[in-house]
Design a protein around this motif. Sequence first.
Motif, PDB file in Angstrom:
ATOM      1  N   SER A  84       0.705  -1.188   0.050  1.00  9.75           N
ATOM      2  CA  SER A  84      -0.113   0.027  -0.142  1.00  9.75           C
ATOM      3  C   SER A  84       0.719   1.367   0.089  1.00  9.75           C
ATOM      4  O   SER A  84       0.601   2.086  -0.884  1.00  9.75           O
ATOM      5  N   PHE A  85       1.933   1.142   0.717  1.00 11.48           N
ATOM      6  CA  PHE A  85       2.645   2.363   1.059  1.00 11.48           C
ATOM      7  C   PHE A  85       3.316   2.710  -0.364  1.00 11.48           C
ATOM      8  O   PHE A  85       3.537   3.804  -0.828  1.00 11.48           O
ATOM      9  N   LEU A  86       4.024   1.510  -0.958  1.00  8.72           N
ATOM     10  CA  LEU A  86       4.580   1.957  -2.411  1.00  8.72           C
ATOM     11  C   LEU A  86       3.694   2.362  -3.430  1.00  8.72           C
ATOM     12  O   LEU A  86       4.018   3.400  -4.141  1.00  8.72           O
ATOM     13  N   SER A  87       2.531   1.693  -3.462  1.00 10.83           N
ATOM     14  CA  SER A  87       1.568   2.057  -4.650  1.00 10.83           C
ATOM     15  C   SER A  87       0.935   3.548  -4.226  1.00 10.83           C
ATOM     16  O   SER A  87       1.100   4.402  -5.137  1.00 10.83           O
ATOM     17  N   VAL A  88       0.742   3.844  -2.984  1.00 14.48           N
ATOM     18  CA  VAL A  88       0.249   5.336  -2.868  1.00 14.48           C
ATOM     19  C   VAL A  88       1.471   6.433  -2.905  1.00 14.48           C
ATOM     20  O   VAL A  88       1.150   7.302  -3.475  1.00 14.48           O
ATOM     21  N   THR A 128       7.461  15.174   4.590  1.00 12.66           N
ATOM     22  CA  THR A 128       6.056  15.307   4.835  1.00 12.66           C
ATOM     23  C   THR A 128       5.105  14.339   4.097  1.00 12.66           C
ATOM     24  O   THR A 128       4.234  13.631   4.580  1.00 12.66           O
ATOM     25  N   LEU A 129       5.565  14.321   2.698  1.00 10.48           N
ATOM     26  CA  LEU A 129       4.476  13.304   1.936  1.00 10.48           C
ATOM     27  C   LEU A 129       5.052  11.872   2.312  1.00 10.48           C
ATOM     28  O   LEU A 129       4.024  11.196   2.537  1.00 10.48           O
ATOM     29  N   ALA A 130       6.248  11.488   2.605  1.00  5.92           N
ATOM     30  CA  ALA A 130       6.715  10.170   2.731  1.00  5.92           C
ATOM     31  C   ALA A 130       5.988   9.834   4.297  1.00  5.92           C
ATOM     32  O   ALA A 130       5.357   8.814   4.257  1.00  5.92           O
ATOM     33  N   LEU A 131       5.972  10.413   5.163  1.00  6.89           N
ATOM     34  CA  LEU A 131       5.463  10.489   6.312  1.00  6.89           C
ATOM     35  C   LEU A 131       3.901  10.346   6.560  1.00  6.89           C
ATOM     36  O   LEU A 131       3.340   9.344   7.028  1.00  6.89           O
ATOM     37  N   GLY A 132       3.379  11.187   5.866  1.00  8.57           N
ATOM     38  CA  GLY A 132       2.012  11.221   5.721  1.00  8.57           C
ATOM     39  C   GLY A 132       1.457  10.083   4.949  1.00  8.57           C
ATOM     40  O   GLY A 132       0.414   9.195   5.602  1.00  8.57           O
ATOM     41  N   THR A 133       2.038   9.480   4.005  1.00  5.25           N
ATOM     42  CA  THR A 133       1.667   8.284   3.158  1.00  5.25           C
ATOM     43  C   THR A 133       1.905   7.249   4.107  1.00  5.25           C
ATOM     44  O   THR A 133       0.862   6.202   3.847  1.00  5.25           O
ATOM     45  N   LEU A 134       3.029   7.013   5.068  1.00  2.00           N
ATOM     46  CA  LEU A 134       3.045   6.089   5.726  1.00  2.00           C
ATOM     47  C   LEU A 134       1.905   5.787   6.868  1.00  2.00           C
ATOM     48  O   LEU A 134       1.342   4.843   6.951  1.00  2.00           O
ATOM     49  N   GLY A 135       1.551   6.902   7.399  1.00  6.34           N
ATOM     50  CA  GLY A 135       0.673   6.961   8.547  1.00  6.34           C
ATOM     51  C   GLY A 135      -0.693   6.605   7.866  1.00  6.34           C
ATOM     52  O   GLY A 135      -1.473   5.822   8.272  1.00  6.34           O
ATOM     53  N   LEU A 136      -1.068   7.076   6.399  1.00  6.59           N
ATOM     54  CA  LEU A 136      -2.191   6.809   5.703  1.00  6.59           C
ATOM     55  C   LEU A 136      -2.282   5.464   5.425  1.00  6.59           C
ATOM     56  O   LEU A 136      -3.349   4.623   5.776  1.00  6.59           O
ATOM     57  N   SER A 137      -1.218   4.809   4.901  1.00  3.81           N
ATOM     58  CA  SER A 137      -1.491   3.315   4.579  1.00  3.81           C
ATOM     59  C   SER A 137      -1.732   2.333   5.715  1.00  3.81           C
ATOM     60  O   SER A 137      -2.066   1.455   5.719  1.00  3.81           O
ATOM     61  N   GLY A 138      -0.777   2.959   6.896  1.00  5.26           N
ATOM     62  CA  GLY A 138      -0.825   2.112   8.112  1.00  5.26           C
ATOM     63  C   GLY A 138      -2.161   2.016   8.666  1.00  5.26           C
ATOM     64  O   GLY A 138      -2.553   0.912   9.084  1.00  5.26           O
ATOM     65  N   ALA A 139      -2.960   3.167   8.672  1.00  4.17           N
ATOM     66  CA  ALA A 139      -4.358   3.075   9.060  1.00  4.17           C
ATOM     67  C   ALA A 139      -5.295   2.321   8.095  1.00  4.17           C
ATOM     68  O   ALA A 139      -6.184   1.603   8.620  1.00  4.17           O
ATOM     69  N   THR A 140      -5.087   2.543   6.902  1.00  3.76           N
ATOM     70  CA  THR A 140      -5.982   2.007   5.812  1.00  3.76           C
ATOM     71  C   THR A 140      -5.757   0.585   5.737  1.00  3.76           C
ATOM     72  O   THR A 140      -6.693  -0.270   5.426  1.00  3.76           O
ATOM     73  N   THR A 141      -4.736   0.004   5.887  1.00  3.11           N
ATOM     74  CA  THR A 141      -4.511  -1.476   5.802  1.00  3.11           C
ATOM     75  C   THR A 141      -5.179  -2.235   6.697  1.00  3.11           C
ATOM     76  O   THR A 141      -5.983  -3.065   6.235  1.00  3.11           O
ATOM     77  N   LEU A 142      -5.225  -2.036   8.028  1.00  2.00           N
ATOM     78  CA  LEU A 142      -6.331  -2.620   8.722  1.00  2.00           C
ATOM     79  C   LEU A 142      -7.753  -2.417   8.802  1.00  2.00           C
ATOM     80  O   LEU A 142      -8.460  -3.298   8.534  1.00  2.00           O
ATOM     81  N   LEU A 143      -8.169  -1.114   8.194  1.00  2.00           N
ATOM     82  CA  LEU A 143      -9.536  -0.876   8.004  1.00  2.00           C
ATOM     83  C   LEU A 143      -9.880  -1.678   6.559  1.00  2.00           C
ATOM     84  O   LEU A 143     -11.077  -2.050   6.549  1.00  2.00           O
ATOM     85  N   ALA A 144      -9.073  -1.779   5.740  1.00  2.84           N
ATOM     86  CA  ALA A 144      -9.010  -2.659   4.476  1.00  2.84           C
ATOM     87  C   ALA A 144      -9.492  -3.915   4.734  1.00  2.84           C
ATOM     88  O   ALA A 144     -10.376  -4.777   4.428  1.00  2.84           O
ATOM     89  N   ALA A 145      -8.809  -4.425   5.852  1.00  8.46           N
ATOM     90  CA  ALA A 145      -9.028  -5.927   6.066  1.00  8.46           C
ATOM     91  C   ALA A 145     -10.402  -6.031   7.006  1.00  8.46           C
ATOM     92  O   ALA A 145     -11.217  -7.016   6.866  1.00  8.46           O
ATOM     93  N   ILE A 146     -10.669  -4.965   7.625  1.00  6.45           N
ATOM     94  CA  ILE A 146     -11.972  -4.943   8.100  1.00  6.45           C
ATOM     95  C   ILE A 146     -13.316  -4.807   7.212  1.00  6.45           C
ATOM     96  O   ILE A 146     -14.052  -5.827   7.470  1.00  6.45           O
ATOM     97  N   ILE A 147     -13.163  -4.118   6.133  1.00  6.46           N
ATOM     98  CA  ILE A 147     -14.087  -4.178   5.236  1.00  6.46           C
ATOM     99  C   ILE A 147     -14.433  -5.106   4.340  1.00  6.46           C
ATOM    100  O   ILE A 147     -15.255  -5.451   3.834  1.00  6.46           O
ATOM    101  N   ALA A 148     -13.158  -5.976   4.013  1.00  6.90           N
ATOM    102  CA  ALA A 148     -13.247  -7.342   3.385  1.00  6.90           C
ATOM    103  C   ALA A 148     -14.293  -8.291   4.368  1.00  6.90           C
ATOM    104  O   ALA A 148     -14.724  -9.181   3.582  1.00  6.90           O
ATOM    105  N   ARG A 149     -14.215  -7.966   5.524  1.00  5.38           N
ATOM    106  CA  ARG A 149     -14.988  -9.069   6.430  1.00  5.38           C
ATOM    107  C   ARG A 149     -16.487  -8.554   6.182  1.00  5.38           C
ATOM    108  O   ARG A 149     -17.271  -9.446   6.952  1.00  5.38           O
ATOM    109  N   THR A 150     -16.943  -7.584   5.847  1.00 10.00           N
ATOM    110  CA  THR A 150     -18.433  -7.036   6.027  1.00 10.00           C
ATOM    111  C   THR A 150     -18.963  -7.817   4.719  1.00 10.00           C
ATOM    112  O   THR A 150     -18.244  -7.996   3.548  1.00 10.00           O
TER     113      THR A 150
END
Lengths: 226, 248
Positions: free
Chosen positions: A103-107, A135-157
Amino acid sequence: MKHWLRGTWAVLRKDLRLELRSRYVLNALLVFVLSALLVVALAAGADSVDTRIQAGLLWIVILFTASLGLGRAFVVEEECNTALLLRLHTTGSMVYTGKLAYSFLSVLTVNGVLVMAFLVLLSVEVAHAGLLVVTLALGTLGLSGATTLLAAIIARTARSGPLLPMLLFPLLMPLLLAAVEATHLSLTGSVAGAWNAAASALAAMTGFTGVVISASVLLFDHVWHD
Amino acid sequence: MTLPREHPVARSFIDTHYRQIRLLIVLWMTAVLLGAFSFGGHWLNIPRISILEHTARNLYFHVPMWFTMMALTVVSAWHSMRCLRSGDAVRDIRARSAAQVAVVFGLLGLLTGSVWAHYTWYEGTSIWWNFDPKQTMATVQVLIYGAYFALRSALDDSAKRARISAVYNVFAFATVPFLLYVLPRQMESLHPGAEGNPAFSEITHPLMRLVFYPAVIGFIGVGWLLYHQRVRARKLEQQLENRQYTPL
């Protein structure tokens, strides 16, 4: 440890290979980013936009792009029925870290193109390029960090729909505020004092990223396994 | 006619003394309300400060709303954590009920704060809403619970719903320190205790504290009462669902 690294690398390599075969995510995201940016540039009327608003617009486009592109990471596994195989062959933390790296690499790739286009389309001058990149690199890392868990959550819905942006946006508010602040400083701040001025924003982003990723690692198994 | 109890459960102190506790909270809140609205004479007559005037009495309502919401947020996250550990369905009921009551108090806190700010901070303007950090933090917290309930409605299987929504609840709770401590430091605020503003203790008359502290305890009590009622109702609902149909 070596085993874990190999597993993580295998998950990442699998996703990269699939992406390079179809180029679906990258193509879709690049087109989305450019059209969204065009809409923003036209709506903003490029000549008279305040730098703080420019920074805000940039991060809004980044946020929407990420919520569109990263939501698919685990849905794909469920759709292709490969989730079970992945569960058999790897542990949860390998999958999480591999998907996070992907996710980090693609974003990051998409954001790189986005920022270039943004600077040209809105004719923005960068006062401090180094700060902008960090800023961009850090922001992207935080963004993909949060999104990865949430993506796993929505895959279960059962019905995912617009669930990801809804789950994601309130959580990312602290990151977004700090990122906009740091980006604003990188566009306007004096070259000498920019790092000092942005220190608290960067510290907040680093802390947020750390907390989000550690919490994800601890919680991921509960989502991933039945 | 009484239905036979199939699963006699151990009754705790709260279960056996529920009515007395409820009465205590109701009486307590009555006393708080009397104190909060006592006008005239010398008894609990608050000092008059220009602009603030009698709106200062909102302190007894607005601030306890936040304390109650935060307390319920902690309760909700705690039970979600325990739910992940044990997979106990009751933990899920508790986490969900606490979150629901927390949203009610969050909305009330936003409402009382917005009205208060309109007639004091923004006196003479048409501003009702401003992105004061504490206000933003509370709004985000309410939004997070909105997302939590939406996530719950997207999950059909009850065991899965309990687990997945607990993950989201705990995950969201991990970012709360940033909402409470980091974010407000980076923004300007008009709230007491923020940079350049006197702290709560310096501007509050001792007379007002006489009502304020009981009000905090009282509203947390009311929050607990609403939460406890919901938990009891849900437990009974679940017992009814689990009860097998037997012809009378």
